[in-house]
Design an enzyme around this catalytic site. Structure first.
Site, PDB file in Angstrom:
ATOM      1  CG  ASP A  44      13.491 -27.770 -15.522  1.00 25.09           C
ATOM      2  OD1 ASP A  44      13.398 -26.532 -15.801  1.00 25.09           O
ATOM      3  OD2 ASP A  44      14.251 -28.724 -15.279  1.00 25.09           O
ATOM      4  CG  HIS A 233      -0.704  -0.931  -7.316  1.00 27.00           C
ATOM      5  ND1 HIS A 233      -1.727  -1.531  -7.618  1.00 27.00           N
ATOM      6  CD2 HIS A 233      -0.731  -0.567  -6.197  1.00 27.00           C
ATOM      7  CE1 HIS A 233      -2.230  -1.679  -6.436  1.00 27.00           C
ATOM      8  NE2 HIS A 233      -1.535  -0.856  -5.595  1.00 27.00           N
ATOM      9  CG  ASP A 250       3.805   0.802  -0.735  1.00 27.32           C
ATOM     10  OD1 ASP A 250       4.201  -0.119   0.136  1.00 27.32           O
ATOM     11  OD2 ASP A 250       2.851   1.065  -1.180  1.00 27.32           O
ATOM     12  CG  ASP A 261       1.685  -2.023   2.919  1.00 28.68           C
ATOM     13  OD1 ASP A 261       2.405  -1.517   2.191  1.00 28.68           O
ATOM     14  OD2 ASP A 261       0.551  -2.149   2.622  1.00 28.68           O
ATOM     15  CG  HIS A 343      -4.681   5.495  -2.308  1.00 31.22           C
ATOM     16  ND1 HIS A 343      -4.397   5.548  -1.067  1.00 31.22           N
ATOM     17  CD2 HIS A 343      -3.584   6.109  -2.896  1.00 31.22           C
ATOM     18  CE1 HIS A 343      -3.472   6.041  -0.875  1.00 31.22           C
ATOM     19  NE2 HIS A 343      -2.912   6.590  -1.769  1.00 31.22           N
ATOM     20  CG  HIS A 347      -4.485  -2.484   2.932  1.00 31.58           C
ATOM     21  ND1 HIS A 347      -3.661  -3.363   3.373  1.00 31.58           N
ATOM     22  CD2 HIS A 347      -3.682  -1.548   2.394  1.00 31.58           C
ATOM     23  CE1 HIS A 347      -2.481  -3.059   3.045  1.00 31.58           C
ATOM     24  NE2 HIS A 347      -2.448  -1.998   2.574  1.00 31.58           N
ATOM     25  CG  HIS A 354      -3.597  -5.506  -0.214  1.00 32.41           C
ATOM     26  ND1 HIS A 354      -3.791  -5.026  -1.924  1.00 32.41           N
ATOM     27  CD2 HIS A 354      -2.979  -4.484   0.207  1.00 32.41           C
ATOM     28  CE1 HIS A 354      -3.175  -3.913  -1.950  1.00 32.41           C
ATOM     29  NE2 HIS A 354      -2.517  -3.555  -0.644  1.00 32.41           N
ATOM     30  CD  GLU A 379      -1.997   2.136   2.127  1.00 36.34           C
ATOM     31  OE1 GLU A 379      -1.226   2.402   1.155  1.00 36.34           O
ATOM     32  OE2 GLU A 379      -2.252   0.821   2.292  1.00 36.34           O
ATOM     33  CE1 TYR A 383       0.526   8.682  -4.541  1.00 36.49           C
ATOM     34  CE2 TYR A 383      -1.628   9.076  -3.897  1.00 36.49           C
ATOM     35  CZ  TYR A 383      -0.473   8.373  -3.604  1.00 36.49           C
ATOM     36  OH  TYR A 383      -0.510   7.543  -2.407  1.00 36.49           O
ATOM     37  NE  ARG A 403       1.365   4.379  -0.894  1.00 33.92           N
ATOM     38  CZ  ARG A 403       1.531   4.423  -2.226  1.00 33.92           C
ATOM     39  NH1 ARG A 403       1.447   5.317  -3.042  1.00 33.92           N
ATOM     40  NH2 ARG A 403       2.467   3.602  -2.928  1.00 33.92           N
ATOM     41  CD  GLU A 405       1.298   1.280   3.395  1.00 34.21           C
ATOM     42  OE1 GLU A 405       2.249   1.452   2.302  1.00 34.21           O
ATOM     43  OE2 GLU A 405       0.300   0.409   3.351  1.00 34.21           O
TER      44      GLU A 405
HETATM   45  N1  GLY Z   1       1.661  -1.953  -0.936  1.00 40.81           N
HETATM   46  C1  GLY Z   1       0.444  -1.941  -1.298  1.00 40.81           C
HETATM   47  C2  GLY Z   1      -0.412  -0.964  -0.577  1.00 40.81           C
HETATM   48  O1  GLY Z   1       0.157  -0.041   0.156  1.00 40.81           O
HETATM   49  O2  GLY Z   1      -1.512  -1.344  -0.213  1.00 40.81           O
HETATM   50 MN    MN Z   2       2.362  -0.362   0.880  1.00 40.42          MN
HETATM   51 MN    MN Z   3      -0.931  -0.817   1.984  1.00 43.55          MN
END
Ligand code: GLY
Ligand code: MN
Ligand code: MN
Length: 442
Positions: A44, A233, A250, A261, A343, A347, A354, A379, A383, A403, A405
């Site tokens: 539960d 990720h 992140d 984000d 990447h 987004h 996202h 972003e 790497y 990164r 962002e």
């Molecule tokens: N936090 C996931 C991205 O930056 O897309």
């Molecule tokens: Mn992010």
């Molecule tokens: Mn992002």
């Protein structure tokens, strides 16, 4: 599982959204929008509950086991909702419920029914309808009722997604709050960093800042030190970060359903090395160029193209790529620079991190053009995982992952950076890291 009777946005905003939505629906249709199911972890015990962004968008309803319903009668659309009825025994265990009376008096909905009566009421409405607009796969009982009707079922997300792409002033204010909160949380993380800190400790500093401000994480926080920063990720957040290593964080918050984000990367000892500076400044230049490209009327891909050009040129200048600029970039922005920047750059951001509304309108539609009120992330990253056997990495840069962002609103006056409170220049970051430590860490 408590309840909130407050709507995050003005009542009329929801009514306006409903009206715009209904304009695209034939009048002989029945609309049924279920919320997310409760997910069980074991027995539960449940995972934290989050309502579906579609029901939040249409009527702000946060409790589980709900279905938004609308049908056309006489000369207007009638809105209703199925909700968990008041039930003292259930409320003792799970938290207070708004119930049917509260739902119809305080939410932008005309009628409210108990979810226990859904079968009869929905079947009755189906018998008067020719089509159903519903989202399948969220509510098993609803899916069975709909399936037995044999009516055509149309996914309303095609319409709602396009509506959600453009944010209202009220939504942007909430997103600014979320962005400011997450910016301050990153600053806290920087201030309390030191050589030997655990990734999990930075995660807890940041998420404690969210919860102490009545917020929560809008996605699983990524805190990767050294090589872990090169895993896009990375969620383990269980390594100690060594002296001399960078940490990539992140992490974003959710305020009234709206996500921020942010990614920042900083040296845990407070001082970037020369190779780290070289890569950091390249990513920062790419990010600034990409933000600059976020202009009304430009194609969605503008930010990615701007960032990619800067990265490709910089990789040649640093001796990481040994080819011409055109070769590095590739004909379709698919050149060898993608080995290190694998990447996308942007987004959509909104109720979901996202968010709906990607680079194209619909699945196969034309490329989306940037319009005022769109919110997107910018972003870029680079790497150089020392564990990568598939690529050449100069020893000077091995083990670096960076990164940066930010969250950007498209406006007629140019890009508005919601996360501008969060420092990203090397000198600003170096001035902050470690400044919030007690003496035994200093
Ligand atoms: N936090 C996931 C991205 O930056 O897309
Ligand atoms: Mn992010
Ligand atoms: Mn992002």
């Amino acid at each position: 599982m408590g309840t909130t009777s407050r709507l995050p946005l003005p009542y009329d905003d929801y009514k306006n959204r409903q009206e715009i939505f209904f304009k695209d629906i034939p009048k002989e249709s029945l609309i049924l929008i279920p919320t997310n199911p409760v997910c069980y972890r074991s027995n539960d015990t449940t995972f934290p509950y989050r309502a579906s962004s579609y029901i939040l968008y249409l009527c702000g309803w946060k409790e589980p086991n709900a279905i938004f319903m609308a049908y056309y009668k006489s000369d207007s659309w009638v809105t209703s909702i199925f909700v968990q009825p008041r039930d003292t025994k259930a409320e003792i265990w799970e938290g207070r419920r708004v119930g049917t009376e509260g739902a119809s008096s305080d939410w932008p909905i005309e009628d409210a029914y108990s979810v226990n009566d859904m079968e009869n009421i929905i079947s009755g409405q189906i018998s008067k309808s020719e089509k159903i607009y519903s989202i399948k796969g969220l509510n098993e009982s609803l899916d069975k009722i709909i399936q037995s009707s044999e009516l055509e079922v149309i996914d309303p997300r095609v319409i709602l997604d396009e509506m959600r792409v453009i944010k209202s002033e009220g939504e942007i204010l909430l997103m600014q709050k979320s962005a400011s909160l997450a910016s301050q949380a990153h600053i806290e993380g920087m201030k309390k960093s030191f050589s030997g800190i655990g990734e999990w400790e930075i995660q807890s500093i940041i998420e404690a800042y969210f919860s102490s401000n009545k917020s929560c994480a809008s996605y699983g926080s990524i805190v990767g030190g050294g090589d872990n920063a090169t895993i896009l990720h990375y969620h383990s957040n269980n390594s100690v970060i060594k002296n001399g290593d960078l940490v990539l964080v992140d992490a974003g918050s959710e305020v009234e359903g709206y996500a921020s984000d942010i990614t920042r990367t900083w040296p845990v000892n407070g001082k970037f090395t020369d190779p780290q500076k070289e890569i950091y400044n390249l990513v920062l230049s790419a990010e600034l160029a990409a933000i600059e490209a976020c202009k009304v009327g430009s194609p969605w891909s503008s930010s990615h193209h701007a960032a990619s050009k800067v990265i490709a040129k910089g990789l040649i200048e640093l001796g990481i790529l040994n080819c011409t600029f055109d070769e590095a970039l590739g004909e379709n922005y698919d050149g060898p620079y993608r080995k290190y920047f694998m990447h996308g750059t942007s987004h959509s951001l909104g109720l979901d991190v996202h968010d709906v509304g990607g680079g194209r309108q619909g699945d196969k539609g034309p490329q989306r053009i940037l319009q005022p009120g769109m919110v997107l992330t910018v972003e870029p990253g680079l790497y150089f995982g020392s564990w990568r056997e598939d690529i050449d990495i100069p020893i000077r840069y091995s083990g670096i992952g960076i990164r940066i962002e930010d969250d950007v609103v498209i406006t007629e006056n140019g890009p508005l950076v919601l996360t501008s409170e969060c420092p990203k220049e090397i000198s600003e970051i170096e001035a902050l890291v470690g400044q919030g430590l007690s003496d035994n860490h200093a």
